[in-house]
Design a protein around this motif. Structure first.
Motif, PDB file in Angstrom:
ATOM      1  N   ILE A  49      -7.263  18.032  28.248  1.00  0.00           N
ATOM      2  CA  ILE A  49      -7.036  16.663  27.646  1.00  0.00           C
ATOM      3  C   ILE A  49      -8.140  16.114  26.927  1.00  0.00           C
ATOM      4  O   ILE A  49      -9.331  16.234  27.696  1.00  0.00           O
ATOM      5  CB  ILE A  49      -6.467  15.673  28.553  1.00  0.00           C
ATOM      6  N   ASP A  50      -8.053  16.018  25.752  1.00  0.00           N
ATOM      7  CA  ASP A  50      -9.334  15.451  24.915  1.00  0.00           C
ATOM      8  C   ASP A  50      -9.083  13.916  24.890  1.00  0.00           C
ATOM      9  O   ASP A  50      -7.970  13.422  24.434  1.00  0.00           O
ATOM     10  CB  ASP A  50      -8.958  16.102  23.401  1.00  0.00           C
ATOM     11  N   SER A  51     -10.086  13.387  25.581  1.00  0.00           N
ATOM     12  CA  SER A  51      -9.787  11.676  25.809  1.00  0.00           C
ATOM     13  C   SER A  51     -10.428  10.902  24.630  1.00  0.00           C
ATOM     14  O   SER A  51     -10.387   9.691  24.752  1.00  0.00           O
ATOM     15  CB  SER A  51     -10.252  11.376  27.147  1.00  0.00           C
ATOM     16  N   ARG A  52     -10.973  11.627  23.529  1.00  0.00           N
ATOM     17  CA  ARG A  52     -11.739  11.007  22.529  1.00  0.00           C
ATOM     18  C   ARG A  52     -10.512  10.123  21.570  1.00  0.00           C
ATOM     19  O   ARG A  52      -9.507  10.170  21.681  1.00  0.00           O
ATOM     20  CB  ARG A  52     -12.344  11.880  21.714  1.00  0.00           C
ATOM     21  N   PRO A  83       3.576  15.809  36.419  1.00  0.00           N
ATOM     22  CA  PRO A  83       2.660  15.495  37.456  1.00  0.00           C
ATOM     23  C   PRO A  83       2.442  16.533  38.391  1.00  0.00           C
ATOM     24  O   PRO A  83       1.359  16.637  38.896  1.00  0.00           O
ATOM     25  CB  PRO A  83       3.409  14.448  38.173  1.00  0.00           C
ATOM     26  N   ALA A  84       2.951  17.721  38.253  1.00  0.00           N
ATOM     27  CA  ALA A  84       2.772  18.745  39.111  1.00  0.00           C
ATOM     28  C   ALA A  84       1.759  19.802  38.433  1.00  0.00           C
ATOM     29  O   ALA A  84       1.158  20.709  39.204  1.00  0.00           O
ATOM     30  CB  ALA A  84       4.165  19.859  39.325  1.00  0.00           C
ATOM     31  N   VAL A  85       1.309  19.528  37.282  1.00  0.00           N
ATOM     32  CA  VAL A  85       0.327  20.514  36.659  1.00  0.00           C
ATOM     33  C   VAL A  85      -0.872  19.831  36.520  1.00  0.00           C
ATOM     34  O   VAL A  85      -1.134  18.526  35.957  1.00  0.00           O
ATOM     35  CB  VAL A  85       0.769  20.740  35.284  1.00  0.00           C
ATOM     36  N   PRO A  86      -2.176  20.252  37.056  1.00  0.00           N
ATOM     37  CA  PRO A  86      -3.427  19.521  37.189  1.00  0.00           C
ATOM     38  C   PRO A  86      -3.760  19.296  35.547  1.00  0.00           C
ATOM     39  O   PRO A  86      -3.471  19.989  34.855  1.00  0.00           O
ATOM     40  CB  PRO A  86      -4.216  20.453  37.611  1.00  0.00           C
ATOM     41  N   VAL A  87      -4.818  18.446  35.576  1.00  0.00           N
ATOM     42  CA  VAL A  87      -5.383  17.941  34.029  1.00  0.00           C
ATOM     43  C   VAL A  87      -6.998  18.190  34.379  1.00  0.00           C
ATOM     44  O   VAL A  87      -7.482  17.941  35.316  1.00  0.00           O
ATOM     45  CB  VAL A  87      -5.037  16.939  33.680  1.00  0.00           C
ATOM     46  N   VAL A  88      -7.500  18.687  33.095  1.00  0.00           N
ATOM     47  CA  VAL A  88      -8.871  18.826  32.758  1.00  0.00           C
ATOM     48  C   VAL A  88      -9.149  17.839  31.584  1.00  0.00           C
ATOM     49  O   VAL A  88      -8.519  18.134  30.761  1.00  0.00           O
ATOM     50  CB  VAL A  88      -9.513  20.146  32.770  1.00  0.00           C
ATOM     51  N   THR A  89     -10.175  16.765  32.063  1.00  0.00           N
ATOM     52  CA  THR A  89     -10.430  16.099  30.654  1.00  0.00           C
ATOM     53  C   THR A  89     -11.566  16.325  30.214  1.00  0.00           C
ATOM     54  O   THR A  89     -12.661  16.681  30.883  1.00  0.00           O
ATOM     55  CB  THR A  89     -10.225  14.431  31.167  1.00  0.00           C
TER      56      THR A  89
END
Length: 155
Positions: A49-52, A83-89
């Motif tokens: 995830i790109d949080s910009r 919700p079952a899949v982790p995220v990296v920000t």
């Protein structure tokens, strides 16, 4: 007459305390080389995830990343993420805590989250590809952040 104060270094932690601390850091953070390796594998096991803001996203982003600005996480995450899949920000770079804020916001909503250290800055500095308004691009690795001619830092 003034007396110079000699700073003393903080005491070293016990090995057990250090193991606990460093294990926790690895549980909460990842780096650009590890994210790149996971993405190239074809089965990363997380959503990047790109949080910009929109301006940053249009300028350059990591191919395959999902755009979800931090301020929109509370209203858009449920429609975009499993919700079952982790995220990296990730966000801009080490001088920005946007990825930390995004990971916190997602964790508050019940997602498993990590932040990618270095952000888009170190992704680019390590010579990994980006896409943006001008299409796909790639810079040569910065020898101060990645070894010349190597696929990864080998850490």
């Amino acid at each position: 007459m003034t007396t110079a104060i000699t700073p003393s270094p903080a005491p070293f932690p016990s090995p057990a305390t250090a193991v606990e601390f460093f294990t926790a850091r690895l549980a909460f953070q990842t780096d650009v080389s590890d994210v790149r390796a996971a993405l190239v594998s074809g089965t990363p096991g997380f959503v990047l995830i790109d949080s910009r803001t929109d301006q940053g996203w249009q300028q350059a982003r990591i191919p395959g990343a999902l755009h979800l600005p931090t301020g929109e996480i509370p209203t858009r995450a449920a429609a975009l993420l499993d919700p079952a899949v982790p995220v990296v920000t990730y966000c801009w770079g080490p001088g920005c805590n946007g990825a930390t804020r995004a990971a916190l916001a997602l964790s508050r909503l019940g997602y498993q989250a990590k932040e990618m250290l270095g952000g888009i800055e170190y992704w680019i500095r390590e010579g990994f590809p980006t896409e943006g308004r001008t299409g796909l691009g790639q810079h040569s690795p910065d020898p101060l952040t990645a070894p010349s001619g190597a696929v990864s830092c080998g850490c």
